[in-house]
Motif scaffolding. Structure first.
Motif, PDB file in Angstrom:
ATOM      1  N   PHE A 196     -19.031   2.334   7.850  1.00 37.06           N
ATOM      2  CA  PHE A 196     -17.483   3.145   6.962  1.00 37.06           C
ATOM      3  C   PHE A 196     -17.185   3.699   7.824  1.00 37.06           C
ATOM      4  O   PHE A 196     -17.410   4.370   9.518  1.00 37.06           O
ATOM      5  CB  PHE A 196     -18.593   4.452   6.598  1.00 37.06           C
ATOM      6  CG  PHE A 196     -18.791   3.977   5.197  1.00 37.06           C
ATOM      7  CD1 PHE A 196     -18.905   3.540   3.878  1.00 37.06           C
ATOM      8  CD2 PHE A 196     -21.091   3.668   5.320  1.00 37.06           C
ATOM      9  CE1 PHE A 196     -19.467   3.091   2.854  1.00 37.06           C
ATOM     10  CE2 PHE A 196     -21.459   3.594   4.256  1.00 37.06           C
ATOM     11  CZ  PHE A 196     -20.811   2.964   2.975  1.00 37.06           C
ATOM     12  N   SER A 197     -15.934   3.666   7.562  1.00 38.66           N
ATOM     13  CA  SER A 197     -14.790   4.464   8.753  1.00 38.66           C
ATOM     14  C   SER A 197     -13.767   4.404   7.584  1.00 38.66           C
ATOM     15  O   SER A 197     -14.088   4.464   6.333  1.00 38.66           O
ATOM     16  CB  SER A 197     -14.270   3.572  10.075  1.00 38.66           C
ATOM     17  OG  SER A 197     -13.474   2.427   8.843  1.00 38.66           O
ATOM     18  N   ILE A 198     -12.691   5.807   8.051  1.00 43.29           N
ATOM     19  CA  ILE A 198     -11.579   5.879   7.508  1.00 43.29           C
ATOM     20  C   ILE A 198     -10.374   5.455   8.337  1.00 43.29           C
ATOM     21  O   ILE A 198     -10.542   5.745   9.904  1.00 43.29           O
ATOM     22  CB  ILE A 198     -11.280   7.258   7.591  1.00 43.29           C
ATOM     23  CG1 ILE A 198     -11.116   7.658   8.384  1.00 43.29           C
ATOM     24  CG2 ILE A 198     -12.365   7.774   6.282  1.00 43.29           C
ATOM     25  CD1 ILE A 198     -11.144   9.885   7.963  1.00 43.29           C
ATOM     26  N   SER A 199      -9.123   5.633   8.360  1.00 42.18           N
ATOM     27  CA  SER A 199      -8.022   4.667   9.746  1.00 42.18           C
ATOM     28  C   SER A 199      -6.762   5.286   8.893  1.00 42.18           C
ATOM     29  O   SER A 199      -6.683   4.814   6.846  1.00 42.18           O
ATOM     30  CB  SER A 199      -8.366   3.399   9.876  1.00 42.18           C
ATOM     31  OG  SER A 199      -7.728   2.454   8.419  1.00 42.18           O
ATOM     32  N   THR A 200      -5.823   5.058   9.358  1.00 44.48           N
ATOM     33  CA  THR A 200      -5.023   4.834   8.911  1.00 44.48           C
ATOM     34  C   THR A 200      -3.492   4.276  10.132  1.00 44.48           C
ATOM     35  O   THR A 200      -4.070   3.901  11.208  1.00 44.48           O
ATOM     36  CB  THR A 200      -3.624   6.780   9.285  1.00 44.48           C
ATOM     37  OG1 THR A 200      -2.643   6.772   8.728  1.00 44.48           O
ATOM     38  CG2 THR A 200      -3.873   6.898  10.623  1.00 44.48           C
ATOM     39  N   GLU A 201      -1.998   3.793   9.394  1.00 43.17           N
ATOM     40  CA  GLU A 201      -1.646   3.339  10.508  1.00 43.17           C
ATOM     41  C   GLU A 201      -0.005   2.682  10.288  1.00 43.17           C
ATOM     42  O   GLU A 201       0.754   2.641   9.175  1.00 43.17           O
ATOM     43  CB  GLU A 201      -1.980   1.195   9.844  1.00 43.17           C
ATOM     44  CG  GLU A 201      -3.527   1.187  10.519  1.00 43.17           C
ATOM     45  CD  GLU A 201      -3.463  -0.974   9.855  1.00 43.17           C
ATOM     46  OE1 GLU A 201      -3.157  -1.110   9.050  1.00 43.17           O
ATOM     47  OE2 GLU A 201      -4.567  -0.903  10.095  1.00 43.17           O
ATOM     48  N   PRO A 202       0.768   3.731  11.219  1.00 48.06           N
ATOM     49  CA  PRO A 202       1.784   3.918  10.640  1.00 48.06           C
ATOM     50  C   PRO A 202       2.447   3.690  11.248  1.00 48.06           C
ATOM     51  O   PRO A 202       2.574   2.547  12.481  1.00 48.06           O
ATOM     52  CB  PRO A 202       1.909   5.178  11.615  1.00 48.06           C
ATOM     53  CG  PRO A 202       1.144   5.522  12.162  1.00 48.06           C
ATOM     54  CD  PRO A 202      -0.334   4.928  11.577  1.00 48.06           C
ATOM     55  N   SER A 203       4.104   2.635  10.238  1.00 50.09           N
ATOM     56  CA  SER A 203       4.515   1.022  10.606  1.00 50.09           C
ATOM     57  C   SER A 203       6.387   1.421  11.140  1.00 50.09           C
ATOM     58  O   SER A 203       6.571   2.065  10.438  1.00 50.09           O
ATOM     59  CB  SER A 203       3.985   0.457   9.744  1.00 50.09           C
ATOM     60  OG  SER A 203       2.531  -0.031   9.534  1.00 50.09           O
ATOM     61  N   LEU A 204       6.537   0.675  11.224  1.00 52.49           N
ATOM     62  CA  LEU A 204       8.101   0.182  11.420  1.00 52.49           C
ATOM     63  C   LEU A 204       8.238  -0.811  10.387  1.00 52.49           C
ATOM     64  O   LEU A 204       7.156  -2.260  11.721  1.00 52.49           O
ATOM     65  CB  LEU A 204       8.212   0.556  12.851  1.00 52.49           C
ATOM     66  CG  LEU A 204      10.434   0.268  12.549  1.00 52.49           C
ATOM     67  CD1 LEU A 204      10.659   1.406  12.027  1.00 52.49           C
ATOM     68  CD2 LEU A 204      10.619   0.234  13.940  1.00 52.49           C
ATOM     69  N   ALA A 205       8.237  -1.217   9.621  1.00 49.49           N
ATOM     70  CA  ALA A 205       8.729  -2.217   9.033  1.00 49.49           C
ATOM     71  C   ALA A 205      10.741  -2.710   9.709  1.00 49.49           C
ATOM     72  O   ALA A 205      11.744  -1.868   9.532  1.00 49.49           O
ATOM     73  CB  ALA A 205       8.836  -2.267   7.889  1.00 49.49           C
ATOM     74  N   ILE A 206      11.045  -3.759   9.276  1.00 52.79           N
ATOM     75  CA  ILE A 206      11.932  -4.966   9.311  1.00 52.79           C
ATOM     76  C   ILE A 206      11.651  -5.973   8.837  1.00 52.79           C
ATOM     77  O   ILE A 206      11.016  -6.923   8.515  1.00 52.79           O
ATOM     78  CB  ILE A 206      11.910  -5.232  11.098  1.00 52.79           C
ATOM     79  CG1 ILE A 206      11.675  -4.742  11.826  1.00 52.79           C
ATOM     80  CG2 ILE A 206      13.493  -6.126  11.468  1.00 52.79           C
ATOM     81  CD1 ILE A 206      11.656  -4.555  13.250  1.00 52.79           C
ATOM     82  N   PHE A 207      12.399  -5.835   7.179  1.00 46.45           N
ATOM     83  CA  PHE A 207      12.783  -6.566   6.028  1.00 46.45           C
ATOM     84  C   PHE A 207      13.760  -7.025   5.968  1.00 46.45           C
ATOM     85  O   PHE A 207      15.129  -6.450   6.260  1.00 46.45           O
ATOM     86  CB  PHE A 207      12.380  -5.788   4.742  1.00 46.45           C
ATOM     87  CG  PHE A 207      11.378  -5.187   4.944  1.00 46.45           C
ATOM     88  CD1 PHE A 207       9.471  -5.879   5.096  1.00 46.45           C
ATOM     89  CD2 PHE A 207      10.667  -3.849   4.638  1.00 46.45           C
ATOM     90  CE1 PHE A 207       8.614  -5.569   4.712  1.00 46.45           C
ATOM     91  CE2 PHE A 207       9.446  -3.256   4.758  1.00 46.45           C
ATOM     92  CZ  PHE A 207       7.918  -4.007   4.798  1.00 46.45           C
ATOM     93  N   ARG A 208      13.922  -8.182   5.160  1.00 46.37           N
ATOM     94  CA  ARG A 208      14.949  -8.909   4.858  1.00 46.37           C
ATOM     95  C   ARG A 208      15.156  -9.153   3.339  1.00 46.37           C
ATOM     96  O   ARG A 208      13.665  -9.589   3.296  1.00 46.37           O
ATOM     97  CB  ARG A 208      15.491 -10.519   5.378  1.00 46.37           C
ATOM     98  CG  ARG A 208      16.588 -11.170   4.896  1.00 46.37           C
ATOM     99  CD  ARG A 208      16.508 -12.549   5.167  1.00 46.37           C
ATOM    100  NE  ARG A 208      17.897 -13.260   4.164  1.00 46.37           N
ATOM    101  CZ  ARG A 208      17.959 -13.530   3.449  1.00 46.37           C
ATOM    102  NH1 ARG A 208      16.322 -13.464   2.418  1.00 46.37           N
ATOM    103  NH2 ARG A 208      19.176 -13.779   2.615  1.00 46.37           N
ATOM    104  N   ASN A 209      15.725  -7.979   2.287  1.00 42.53           N
ATOM    105  CA  ASN A 209      15.564  -8.144   1.261  1.00 42.53           C
ATOM    106  C   ASN A 209      17.017  -9.017   0.587  1.00 42.53           C
ATOM    107  O   ASN A 209      18.387  -8.690   0.972  1.00 42.53           O
ATOM    108  CB  ASN A 209      16.582  -6.700   1.164  1.00 42.53           C
ATOM    109  CG  ASN A 209      14.825  -5.284   1.239  1.00 42.53           C
ATOM    110  OD1 ASN A 209      13.765  -6.270   1.902  1.00 42.53           O
ATOM    111  ND2 ASN A 209      15.396  -4.989   2.614  1.00 42.53           N
ATOM    112  N   LYS A 210      16.647  -9.428  -0.527  1.00 43.13           N
ATOM    113  CA  LYS A 210      16.794 -10.211  -1.219  1.00 43.13           C
ATOM    114  C   LYS A 210      17.028 -10.232  -2.655  1.00 43.13           C
ATOM    115  O   LYS A 210      15.734 -10.226  -3.146  1.00 43.13           O
ATOM    116  CB  LYS A 210      17.123 -12.229  -0.971  1.00 43.13           C
ATOM    117  CG  LYS A 210      17.986 -12.812  -1.641  1.00 43.13           C
ATOM    118  CD  LYS A 210      16.985 -13.955  -1.471  1.00 43.13           C
ATOM    119  CE  LYS A 210      18.690 -15.258  -2.271  1.00 43.13           C
ATOM    120  NZ  LYS A 210      18.143 -16.913  -2.002  1.00 43.13           N
ATOM    121  N   THR A 211      18.148  -9.854  -4.092  1.00 45.44           N
ATOM    122  CA  THR A 211      17.718  -9.404  -5.219  1.00 45.44           C
ATOM    123  C   THR A 211      18.671 -10.638  -5.848  1.00 45.44           C
ATOM    124  O   THR A 211      19.874 -10.441  -5.645  1.00 45.44           O
ATOM    125  CB  THR A 211      18.326  -8.345  -5.739  1.00 45.44           C
ATOM    126  OG1 THR A 211      17.923  -7.142  -4.438  1.00 45.44           O
ATOM    127  CG2 THR A 211      18.054  -7.798  -6.961  1.00 45.44           C
TER     128      THR A 211
END
Length: 185
Positions: free
Chosen positions: A139-154
């Motif tokens: 068993f474990s707990i974890s966290t992963e703060p992230s910097l995301a670079i996205f291309r968004n298309k609507t």
């Protein structure tokens, strides 16, 4: 009520395993579940992937990762959302039961607003740093703060507005305060 009993049982198992095992041994498989629906440190529910699988490679410092999330609804005005993320991470330090790692994921997300016939697609790269604490061998707990670079298309099929269909880039800090509960085998 059942959810509360499951959470209490899980907490007792994790705490019990803390006192039985002092140093965690190497495990090849790691499955984690997003606990943010139960334990929320910050009010951020966007980009939370609900199920993650990690396969540690033979050198024990690199892992392949696969995460997915799906949100389906049959309501007339509902939003359907699914996401898949694949990547790799590398452990750079192990200190007692703590494991520190960094990596990058490729992400694909598609959101469909049924009532508006609006489809949003998001493709991107997500570099992250991870902090994992093992309570025992399983068993474990974890966290992963992230910097995301996205291309968004609507794409909005029902709109007469010529500016309704958009495409842009975004940089986001994601998974801040997200907690994952993991099982290792």
């Amino acid at each position: 009520m059942i959810t509360k009993k499951i959470i209490n049982t899980l907490v007792l198992l994790i705490l019990g395993s803390t006192f039985v095992f002092s140093q965690v041994e190497y495990t090849k498989h790691h499955v984690s579940v997003n606990a943010s629906k139960f334990v929320l440190i910050f009010n951020e529910q966007v980009n939370n992937l609900d199920l993650t699988y990690r396969l540690t490679l033979a050198d024990t410092t690199h892992s392949l990762r696969l995460a997915t999330s799906i949100d389906l609804s049959t309501a007339e005005d509902a939003v359907t959302d699914y996401s898949i993320r694949m990547g790799v991470d590398r452990t750079f330090k192990i200190s007692g039961n703590w494991k520190f790692y960094t990596g990058i994921d490729a992400n694909y997300t598609r959101t469909n607003a049924k009532s508006a016939q609006r489809i949003t697609t998001r493709i991107g790269a997500i570099p992250f740093i991870g902090f994992l604490y093992n309570f025992g061998p399983h068993f474990s707990i974890s966290t992963e703060p992230s910097l995301a670079i996205f291309r968004n298309k609507t794409v909005d099929k029902d709109s007469f507005n010529p500016n309704a269909n958009t495409s842009d880039f975004s940089f986001d800090l994601i998974n801040i305060g997200q907690i994952k509960v993991g099982f290792h085998f």
